[in-house]
Design a protein around this motif. Sequence first.
Motif, PDB file in Angstrom:
ATOM      1  N   UNK A 237      -1.862  -7.507  -4.529  1.00  0.00           N
ATOM      2  CA  UNK A 237      -3.012  -6.619  -4.308  1.00  0.00           C
ATOM      3  C   UNK A 237      -3.721  -6.995  -3.023  1.00  0.00           C
ATOM      4  N   UNK A 238      -3.962  -8.287  -2.845  1.00  0.00           N
ATOM      5  CA  UNK A 238      -4.673  -8.742  -1.643  1.00  0.00           C
ATOM      6  C   UNK A 238      -3.938  -8.315  -0.379  1.00  0.00           C
ATOM      7  N   UNK A 239      -2.631  -8.400  -0.399  1.00  0.00           N
ATOM      8  CA  UNK A 239      -1.856  -8.087   0.796  1.00  0.00           C
ATOM      9  C   UNK A 239      -1.716  -6.583   1.032  1.00  0.00           C
ATOM     10  N   UNK A 240      -1.593  -5.793  -0.034  1.00  0.00           N
ATOM     11  CA  UNK A 240      -1.468  -4.349   0.210  1.00  0.00           C
ATOM     12  C   UNK A 240      -2.785  -3.787   0.742  1.00  0.00           C
ATOM     13  N   UNK A 241      -3.905  -4.395   0.373  1.00  0.00           N
ATOM     14  CA  UNK A 241      -5.186  -3.984   0.958  1.00  0.00           C
ATOM     15  C   UNK A 241      -5.148  -4.147   2.469  1.00  0.00           C
ATOM     16  N   UNK A 242      -4.627  -5.274   2.923  1.00  0.00           N
ATOM     17  CA  UNK A 242      -4.551  -5.528   4.361  1.00  0.00           C
ATOM     18  C   UNK A 242      -3.656  -4.514   5.056  1.00  0.00           C
ATOM     19  N   UNK A 243      -2.523  -4.199   4.431  1.00  0.00           N
ATOM     20  CA  UNK A 243      -1.580  -3.266   5.042  1.00  0.00           C
ATOM     21  C   UNK A 243      -2.158  -1.852   5.074  1.00  0.00           C
ATOM     22  N   UNK A 244      -2.796  -1.430   3.987  1.00  0.00           N
ATOM     23  CA  UNK A 244      -3.382  -0.082   3.944  1.00  0.00           C
ATOM     24  C   UNK A 244      -4.493   0.053   4.980  1.00  0.00           C
ATOM     25  N   UNK A 245      -5.342  -0.954   5.092  1.00  0.00           N
ATOM     26  CA  UNK A 245      -6.408  -0.897   6.100  1.00  0.00           C
ATOM     27  C   UNK A 245      -5.826  -0.824   7.507  1.00  0.00           C
ATOM     28  N   UNK A 246      -4.714  -1.500   7.724  1.00  0.00           N
ATOM     29  CA  UNK A 246      -4.082  -1.470   9.044  1.00  0.00           C
ATOM     30  C   UNK A 246      -3.425  -0.117   9.318  1.00  0.00           C
ATOM     31  N   UNK A 247      -3.119   0.636   8.265  1.00  0.00           N
ATOM     32  CA  UNK A 247      -2.451   1.929   8.415  1.00  0.00           C
ATOM     33  C   UNK A 247      -3.361   3.084   7.975  1.00  0.00           C
ATOM     34  N   UNK A 248      -4.644   2.881   8.096  1.00  0.00           N
ATOM     35  CA  UNK A 248      -5.597   3.903   7.638  1.00  0.00           C
ATOM     36  C   UNK A 248      -5.444   5.221   8.392  1.00  0.00           C
ATOM     37  N   UNK A 249      -4.863   5.191   9.597  1.00  0.00           N
ATOM     38  CA  UNK A 249      -4.696   6.413  10.381  1.00  0.00           C
ATOM     39  C   UNK A 249      -3.737   7.399   9.714  1.00  0.00           C
ATOM     40  N   UNK A 250      -2.953   6.930   8.746  1.00  0.00           N
ATOM     41  CA  UNK A 250      -2.042   7.821   8.027  1.00  0.00           C
ATOM     42  C   UNK A 250      -2.795   8.762   7.087  1.00  0.00           C
ATOM     43  N   UNK A 251      -4.040   8.407   6.766  1.00  0.00           N
ATOM     44  CA  UNK A 251      -4.814   9.148   5.782  1.00  0.00           C
ATOM     45  C   UNK A 251      -5.842  10.056   6.455  1.00  0.00           C
ATOM     46  N   UNK A 252      -5.917  11.306   5.998  1.00  0.00           N
ATOM     47  CA  UNK A 252      -6.988  12.193   6.426  1.00  0.00           C
ATOM     48  C   UNK A 252      -8.263  11.810   5.677  1.00  0.00           C
ATOM     49  N   UNK A 253      -9.383  11.785   6.394  1.00  0.00           N
ATOM     50  CA  UNK A 253     -10.673  11.429   5.781  1.00  0.00           C
ATOM     51  C   UNK A 253     -10.563  10.119   4.992  1.00  0.00           C
ATOM     52  N   UNK A 254     -10.009   9.102   5.638  1.00  0.00           N
ATOM     53  CA  UNK A 254      -9.760   7.832   4.948  1.00  0.00           C
ATOM     54  C   UNK A 254     -11.039   7.253   4.361  1.00  0.00           C
ATOM     55  N   UNK A 255     -12.146   7.396   5.077  1.00  0.00           N
ATOM     56  CA  UNK A 255     -13.402   6.814   4.599  1.00  0.00           C
ATOM     57  C   UNK A 255     -13.932   7.492   3.348  1.00  0.00           C
ATOM     58  N   UNK A 256     -13.456   8.718   3.079  1.00  0.00           N
ATOM     59  CA  UNK A 256     -13.904   9.424   1.874  1.00  0.00           C
ATOM     60  C   UNK A 256     -12.944   9.218   0.703  1.00  0.00           C
ATOM     61  N   UNK A 257     -11.858   8.501   0.940  1.00  0.00           N
ATOM     62  CA  UNK A 257     -10.889   8.232  -0.117  1.00  0.00           C
ATOM     63  C   UNK A 257     -11.273   6.945  -0.837  1.00  0.00           C
ATOM     64  N   UNK A 258     -11.451   7.044  -2.142  1.00  0.00           N
ATOM     65  CA  UNK A 258     -11.744   5.858  -2.940  1.00  0.00           C
ATOM     66  C   UNK A 258     -10.442   5.159  -3.294  1.00  0.00           C
ATOM     67  N   UNK A 259     -10.389   3.864  -3.056  1.00  0.00           N
ATOM     68  CA  UNK A 259      -9.187   3.080  -3.344  1.00  0.00           C
ATOM     69  C   UNK A 259      -9.494   2.096  -4.461  1.00  0.00           C
ATOM     70  N   UNK A 260      -8.693   2.134  -5.498  1.00  0.00           N
ATOM     71  CA  UNK A 260      -8.862   1.212  -6.610  1.00  0.00           C
ATOM     72  C   UNK A 260      -7.614   0.357  -6.777  1.00  0.00           C
ATOM     73  N   UNK A 261      -7.807  -0.949  -6.865  1.00  0.00           N
ATOM     74  CA  UNK A 261      -6.670  -1.869  -6.964  1.00  0.00           C
ATOM     75  C   UNK A 261      -6.762  -2.670  -8.260  1.00  0.00           C
TER      76      UNK A 261
END
Length: 301
Positions: A237-261
């Motif tokens: 979980x800790x590592x996928x958070x890092x990868x998703x944050x690094x690839x946030x440009x793949x998501x439209x309106x990333x800041x409005x997407x709630x992520x639950x881990x």
Amino acid sequence: MKFYLFFFCMVLFVSCGLQKQMTATRNASTTTKKMVREESAALDTIQRMLQGKTENLAVDSIVNSAIQTILGKLNSRLNSAQQLALLLDATAADKARFRKETPDILTKLIVLDSFNAARKRREEVYTMLKESVSTAKYRMYHLAAFFDPGVYKIPPAAIGTIATQFAPVIDSIAQLSNKYAGIAREARIVFVGYSDDTPVLESGPLYKELSGILNKENPTQEELNQILSDLRAKEMVRNIKLVINARSSKFENFNSLTLGYMGYGKGEAYPSTTITDYKPTDERRRIVLSYWIVLPLASAL
């Protein structure tokens, strides 16, 4: 604004004759009951799909619970609309009662009309939920791809491997999230860790560390493998958070997407009910399963 709408509707409704008022009430009720039947059938279809996915282990208990909560809220809303429609039916069947309760009836009609007018929005949510459930699946990771023997921390040097391994999951989440970017939504990602019966040696540093985390003297091997599988799932979980944050440009309106881990371990439990020849020491048991789903938030229901 709501007050003026209510006042306008009241004037319009009261200006009609009693018979027209009763007819309008019955028509609104009939429309609502028809919608409820059709939408209940759609939710039943999703429920059956979820049951099949659960039986095939394509969703875990955490994802299942999240979907069941949403289905419960949606069904509750339909039930409330149905009860209101039936109440108005009963009132419209009695002229004296209808005349006496006209102001209260108007209030209920406004609620019913609001429900009827929101059908398109609800159908968008149903479509999203149906696609999310239909595409739900898990991805299996062998622990050897991430963890050195006898540890539960992923070394920083493995970040390239992690990014590559997680890419298909992140791409799938982004694709579905972007498709429904107009709906308030959340992505849930769950890692479930497993272990075989390989003992944690009492003479090694891992035994001492795990015993300290458990805060227990002389823990059983089963307890040690349980906490080890749990820690490895949480490390994923800790590592996928890092990868998703690094690839946030793949998501439209990333800041409005709630992520639950969520990460949890199942210790020495068997990962699959379809494999009948597991052995005490078995690399097929030393795995982490990843589940993900994109769901509408409560505010979108």
